[in-house]
Design an enzyme around this catalytic site. Structure first.
Site, PDB file in Angstrom:
ATOM      1  N   TYR A  53       0.813  -1.206   0.000  1.00  0.00           N
ATOM      2  CA  TYR A  53       0.000   0.000   0.000  1.00  0.00           C
ATOM      3  C   TYR A  53       0.854   1.267   0.000  1.00  0.00           C
ATOM      4  O   TYR A  53       0.395   2.334  -0.421  1.00  0.00           O
ATOM      5  CB  TYR A  53      -0.924   0.018   1.221  1.00  0.00           C
ATOM      6  CG  TYR A  53      -2.058  -0.980   1.160  1.00  0.00           C
ATOM      7  CD1 TYR A  53      -2.102  -1.973   0.181  1.00  0.00           C
ATOM      8  CD2 TYR A  53      -3.080  -0.941   2.078  1.00  0.00           C
ATOM      9  CE1 TYR A  53      -3.127  -2.897   0.132  1.00  0.00           C
ATOM     10  CE2 TYR A  53      -4.119  -1.862   2.042  1.00  0.00           C
ATOM     11  CZ  TYR A  53      -4.138  -2.836   1.067  1.00  0.00           C
ATOM     12  OH  TYR A  53      -5.167  -3.746   1.020  1.00  0.00           O
ATOM     13  N   ASP A 109      -5.450  -6.784   5.634  1.00  0.00           N
ATOM     14  CA  ASP A 109      -6.659  -6.152   5.105  1.00  0.00           C
ATOM     15  C   ASP A 109      -7.681  -7.213   4.716  1.00  0.00           C
ATOM     16  O   ASP A 109      -8.871  -7.110   5.022  1.00  0.00           O
ATOM     17  CB  ASP A 109      -6.286  -5.288   3.898  1.00  0.00           C
ATOM     18  CG  ASP A 109      -7.401  -4.336   3.493  1.00  0.00           C
ATOM     19  OD1 ASP A 109      -8.453  -4.306   4.165  1.00  0.00           O
ATOM     20  OD2 ASP A 109      -7.226  -3.612   2.504  1.00  0.00           O
ATOM     21  N   LYS A 141       3.674 -15.577   3.876  1.00  0.00           N
ATOM     22  CA  LYS A 141       3.748 -16.422   2.675  1.00  0.00           C
ATOM     23  C   LYS A 141       5.228 -16.670   2.394  1.00  0.00           C
ATOM     24  O   LYS A 141       5.762 -16.404   1.311  1.00  0.00           O
ATOM     25  CB  LYS A 141       3.051 -15.730   1.492  1.00  0.00           C
ATOM     26  CG  LYS A 141       2.800 -16.637   0.296  1.00  0.00           C
ATOM     27  CD  LYS A 141       1.876 -17.805   0.582  1.00  0.00           C
ATOM     28  CE  LYS A 141       1.624 -18.606  -0.688  1.00  0.00           C
ATOM     29  NZ  LYS A 141       0.888 -19.863  -0.414  1.00  0.00           N
ATOM     30  N   ASP A 161      -2.771 -18.429   2.954  1.00  0.00           N
ATOM     31  CA  ASP A 161      -3.874 -19.175   2.365  1.00  0.00           C
ATOM     32  C   ASP A 161      -4.428 -20.199   3.352  1.00  0.00           C
ATOM     33  O   ASP A 161      -5.646 -20.399   3.454  1.00  0.00           O
ATOM     34  CB  ASP A 161      -3.454 -19.842   1.049  1.00  0.00           C
ATOM     35  CG  ASP A 161      -2.066 -20.456   1.097  1.00  0.00           C
ATOM     36  OD1 ASP A 161      -1.359 -20.310   2.113  1.00  0.00           O
ATOM     37  OD2 ASP A 161      -1.676 -21.095   0.099  1.00  0.00           O
ATOM     38  N   ASP A 172     -11.234  -8.557   7.163  1.00  0.00           N
ATOM     39  CA  ASP A 172     -12.595  -8.533   6.620  1.00  0.00           C
ATOM     40  C   ASP A 172     -13.221  -9.920   6.659  1.00  0.00           C
ATOM     41  O   ASP A 172     -14.414 -10.076   6.949  1.00  0.00           O
ATOM     42  CB  ASP A 172     -12.591  -8.001   5.187  1.00  0.00           C
ATOM     43  CG  ASP A 172     -12.579  -6.481   5.137  1.00  0.00           C
ATOM     44  OD1 ASP A 172     -12.553  -5.860   6.220  1.00  0.00           O
ATOM     45  OD2 ASP A 172     -12.597  -5.915   4.037  1.00  0.00           O
TER      46      ASP A 172
END
Length: 354
Positions: A142, A243, A187, A219, A247
Site C-alpha cells: 500500500y 486487510d 507467505k 492461504d 474482513d
C-alpha cells in the site's frame, strides 16, 4: 481524567453512527466524572468537497493535538465510479495513518451468543470464537514503490526489520494479556518480504517464552479461520494480508456492524468501526451503530479506563439480549429499531447502571 477527542465523522453513514458514538462517549464521561473536550474535523469525500484534500492539514493538526481520534468512515460512489479521479476519499485514511504513525491495526473478532445464527458458518464452529487480528498498517504494497500503466504495473511489498519488530512486539504484548498464543501469518514459501517476517519472529520468540508462537501461510490461515475460528487467539500479519483476513474475520460474527478497531503507533491513536461508509444506507436511520459504540469502549480501555469500557460492553450486550437491534441483525418479527433508537437505548442504559 481530562480527554481531548478529535471527532471525524466522514462520509455516508458516518455522521449518523458518529452521533451515537459521541453520545455514548459523553454519557460515560459524565457517569465517571471525566472532563471531555471534543473537536470535529473534516475527512474523506466531505473534506474533498470543502478543501480539495481528503485529509486537510487542519484536520491533521486537530488529530495530532488530541488524546485520541474517534473516526467513522470515508468513501463515496462518486469517486468509486470514476477511475480517472486524482483524489479519492480513501487517500485521506491512508494519509491519516501515515502522518500519525499508526502502524498497528487491532481488530477484535468476538461473537455474541445471541447472534451466532447470523453467521454464515455453523453455530458449533462460531460459538466462543474470540481472537484479535493485528495488521501492520503503514508498510507493504500500500505504501511501497509503484508503477501504473496500461501495459505494465507493479506494487512493491517492502518491509524493514524495525517495521517488523515493532508490530511483532505489539502482537506479543496482546498475546501475553490473553491466552498466550500468537500466530504469525505470512507467505514465506514464496515471498522474500514474508521470509524477513518469519526470520525476525523466530528471533523474537525467545524473548516471549510464555507465549506459544506458530507460523501459518496466509492461504492456510484464511481456510483455518473458516474451519476452526476458535483456534486463534492473536494473529499478526503484514498490511495486504491483514486487510483481507480482517474482513474475512468480521464475517464470522454475522455482521460487520458489530466490530470495532483501534489503530495505534507513534502519535494519537484512532478508534473506528471496521465497516465502510455504506452510502446506500445514508440518511435511512438503519445503520448499525454498535461497532462505532464499541470503538468508544476500546478508546476508554486504551487509557486504562476499564470500568468505563466494561459498562459500554455491558450496555451493548444488554441491547442485543433485549432485541434492541437494527434491521440486519433483528430477529424475525422483531420490533424495528433505527440507528438513533439503538444509540439512545444504550445511552439510557449507561445512565441507569453502574
Amino acid at each position: 481524567m481530562k480527554l481531548k477527542i478529535a471527532i471525524l465523522a466522514g462520509d455516508g453513514i458516518g455522521p449518523e453512527i458518529m452521533e451515537q458514538g459521541k453520545a455514548v462517549l459523553e454519557a460515560v464521561a459524565s457517569k465517571f466524572g471525566h472532563e471531555l473536550t471534543c473537536q470535529e474535523a473534516l475527512c474523506g469525500a466531505h473534506a474533498i468537497d470543502v478543501t480539495g484534500n481528503p485529509f486537510p492539514e487542519e484536520t491533521f493538526r486537530i488529530c495530532e493535538s488530541s488524546d485520541a481520534v474517534l473516526f467513522a468512515s470515508v468513501g463515496d460512489p462518486r469517486f468509486d465510479n470514476d477511475p480517472t479521479a486524482k483524489v479519492r476519499p480513501e487517500q485521506g485514511l491512508l494519509a491519516m495513518r501515515k502522518k500519525l504513525g499508526l502502524f498497528a491495526n487491532i481488530r477484535p473478532v468476538t461473537t455474541f451468543d445471541c447472534l451466532v445464527h447470523k453467521s454464515p458458518l455453523k453455530d458449533e464452529l462460531v460459538k466462543g470464537a474470540d481472537f484479535i487480528c493485528i495488521r501492520e498498517l503503514t508498510g507493504g504494497m500500500y505504501f511501497g514503490e509503484k508503477k501504473e500503466g496500461t501495459d505494465e504495473a507493479y506494487d512493491t511489498n517492502a518491509y524493514s526489520r524495525p517495521e517488523v519488530e515493532r508490530i511483532l512486539k505489539v502482537a506479543y504484548e496482546y498475546a501475553r494479556r490473553r491466552r498466550k498464543h500468537l500466530t504469525v501469518v505470512d507467505k514465506a514459501n514464496v515471498l522474500a518480504s514474508s521470509r524477513l517476517w518469519r526470520h525476525v519472529a523466530q528471533e523474537m520468540m525467545g524473548d516471549y517464552p510464555d507465549v506459544t508462537t506458530d507460523f501459518m501461510y496466509v492461504d492456510n490461515a484464511a481456510m483455518r479461520m473458516i474451519q476452526e475460528p476458535r483456534f486463534f487467539d492473536v494473529m499478526v500479519t503484514e498490511n495486504t494480508f491483514g486487510d483481507i483476513l480482517t474482513d474475512e474475520g468480521s464475517c464470522i460474527t454475522g455482521s460487520m456492524g458489530l466490530l470495532p478497531s483501534a489503530s495505534t503507533g507513534t502519535s494519537t491513536p484512532v478508534f473506528e468501526p471496521i465497516h465502510g461508509s455504506w452510502p446506500q444506507g445514508k440518511g435511512l436511520d438503519i445503520a448499525n451503530p454498535l461497532a462505532q459504540i464499541l470503538s468508544v469502549a476500546m478508546l476508554y480501555e486504551y487509557f486504562d479506563l476499564n470500568a468505563e469500557g466494561a459498562l459500554i460492553r455491558e450496555a451493548v450486550q444488554a441491547s442485543l439480549d433485549a432485541n434492541v437491534r437494527t434491521p440486519e441483525i433483528q430477529i424475525a418479527g422483531g420490533k424495528h429499531y433505527g440507528t438513533r433508537a439503538v444509540g439512545q437505548w444504550i445511552v439510557d442504559y449507561i445512565h441507569q447502571h453502574v
